[in-house]
Design a protein around this motif. Structure first.
Motif, PDB file in Angstrom:
ATOM      1  N   ASP A  30      43.610  35.877  34.919  1.00  0.00           N
ATOM      2  CA  ASP A  30      42.762  36.863  34.259  1.00  0.00           C
ATOM      3  C   ASP A  30      41.441  36.210  33.867  1.00  0.00           C
ATOM      4  O   ASP A  30      41.296  34.980  33.913  1.00  0.00           O
ATOM      5  N   ILE A  31      40.493  37.038  33.480  1.00  0.00           N
ATOM      6  CA  ILE A  31      39.206  36.561  32.975  1.00  0.00           C
ATOM      7  C   ILE A  31      39.265  36.595  31.450  1.00  0.00           C
ATOM      8  O   ILE A  31      39.471  37.647  30.846  1.00  0.00           O
ATOM      9  N   GLY A  41      42.156  32.292  32.831  1.00  0.00           N
ATOM     10  CA  GLY A  41      43.284  32.447  31.920  1.00  0.00           C
ATOM     11  C   GLY A  41      44.423  33.189  32.583  1.00  0.00           C
ATOM     12  O   GLY A  41      44.330  33.606  33.742  1.00  0.00           O
ATOM     13  N   TYR A  42      45.523  33.362  31.848  1.00  0.00           N
ATOM     14  CA  TYR A  42      46.649  34.177  32.287  1.00  0.00           C
ATOM     15  C   TYR A  42      46.626  35.505  31.539  1.00  0.00           C
ATOM     16  O   TYR A  42      46.210  35.565  30.367  1.00  0.00           O
ATOM     17  N   LYS A  43      47.115  36.548  32.174  1.00  0.00           N
ATOM     18  CA  LYS A  43      47.161  37.856  31.527  1.00  0.00           C
ATOM     19  C   LYS A  43      48.048  37.839  30.292  1.00  0.00           C
ATOM     20  O   LYS A  43      47.757  38.513  29.297  1.00  0.00           O
ATOM     21  N   GLU A 171      35.183  40.790  42.560  1.00  0.00           N
ATOM     22  CA  GLU A 171      36.586  41.182  42.707  1.00  0.00           C
ATOM     23  C   GLU A 171      37.513  40.390  41.790  1.00  0.00           C
ATOM     24  O   GLU A 171      38.723  40.623  41.774  1.00  0.00           O
ATOM     25  N   GLY A 172      36.969  39.446  41.050  1.00  0.00           N
ATOM     26  CA  GLY A 172      37.792  38.596  40.188  1.00  0.00           C
ATOM     27  C   GLY A 172      37.703  37.135  40.602  1.00  0.00           C
ATOM     28  O   GLY A 172      36.731  36.710  41.228  1.00  0.00           O
ATOM     29  N   TRP A 173      38.726  36.370  40.276  1.00  0.00           N
ATOM     30  CA  TRP A 173      38.715  34.944  40.581  1.00  0.00           C
ATOM     31  C   TRP A 173      39.032  34.692  42.051  1.00  0.00           C
ATOM     32  O   TRP A 173      39.916  35.316  42.625  1.00  0.00           O
TER      33      TRP A 173
END
Length: 213
Positions: A30-31, A41-43, A171-173
């Motif tokens: 996650d961001i 990070g992690y969700k 789109e994210g990481w």
């Protein structure tokens, strides 16, 4: 410390991974935002997911040692970190050997080593107890036909980490390389999924040298 002919491993090292152990799915990344901007990070992140003063996000892997087949070429991120952080033997997980000359390590020359090697060598291989240093010399396939040194190290200071560096896209990481080293304090660590802790070997005494067979 005498050399021994290489033989079939009689013990599976504590730090390696097993085939029944699996890494966390990438979709769980996650961001996270703080005063310095985005970071990996992690969700469902927990405080235990970050390590060191840089708060590096550490790669999650299920913990099932002894299940399936040993994967000798891959270290379990959690067990490698524990052994290197707390200076336990990489083979048995018990306290590593330490005397007046320092901690017991095995090391071999690597492309990134300084001209002063073994002084100043940076390694991800945790120390050993005396018993399992003998076992590693006799049985470790990575030491076969490799010139190595048995060392005592008074100052094995934490140097940094390696892991997968992520880039933030629309789109994210997104990840490219999977195993890049970063020293402590590097700003890039905010977007790294860590997998190995490194120590720099200082105040080194060479106990013996050999070549595996």
């Amino acid at each position: 410390m005498p050399e021994c002919p290489a033989r079939k491993p009689s013990v599976v090292p504590y730090v390696i991974s097993w085939s029944a152990e699996f890494a966390e799915l990438e979709c769980m990344l996650d961001i996270k935002w703080d005063s310095d901007g985005p970071r990996l990070g992690y969700k469902d992140e927990k405080s235990s997911d970050r390590v060191g003063r840089d708060e590096v996000l550490w790669g999650r892997m299920t913990y099932q040692p002894g299940k399936g087949m040993p994967l000798y070429d891959y270290m379990h991120p959690g067990r490698q970190y524990f052994a290197m952080r707390w200076m336990t033997c990489q083979v048995c997980g018990e306290p590593a050997s330490r005397n007046e000359d320092g901690w017991l390590f095995l090391d071999w020359r690597k492309p990134c080593d300084p001209p002063s090697w073994p002084e100043g060598s940076v390694t991800a291989m945790p120390p050993l107890c005396e018993l399992h240093a003998h076992v590693a010399i006799a049985e470790c396939p990575h030491l076969r036909n490799t010139k190595f040194l048995v060392l005592r190290v008074r100052t094995p200071r934490i140097w940094g980490y390696s892991g997968a560096p992520y880039s933030l896209t629309r789109e994210g990481w997104s990840v490219g390389e999977r195993d890049v080293r970063y020293p402590i304090g590097d700003p890039s660590l905010r977007a790294v999924l860590g997998s190995r802790l490194y120590r720099e070997l200082r105040n080194v005494t060479v106990v013996s040298q050999g070549i595996g067979r």
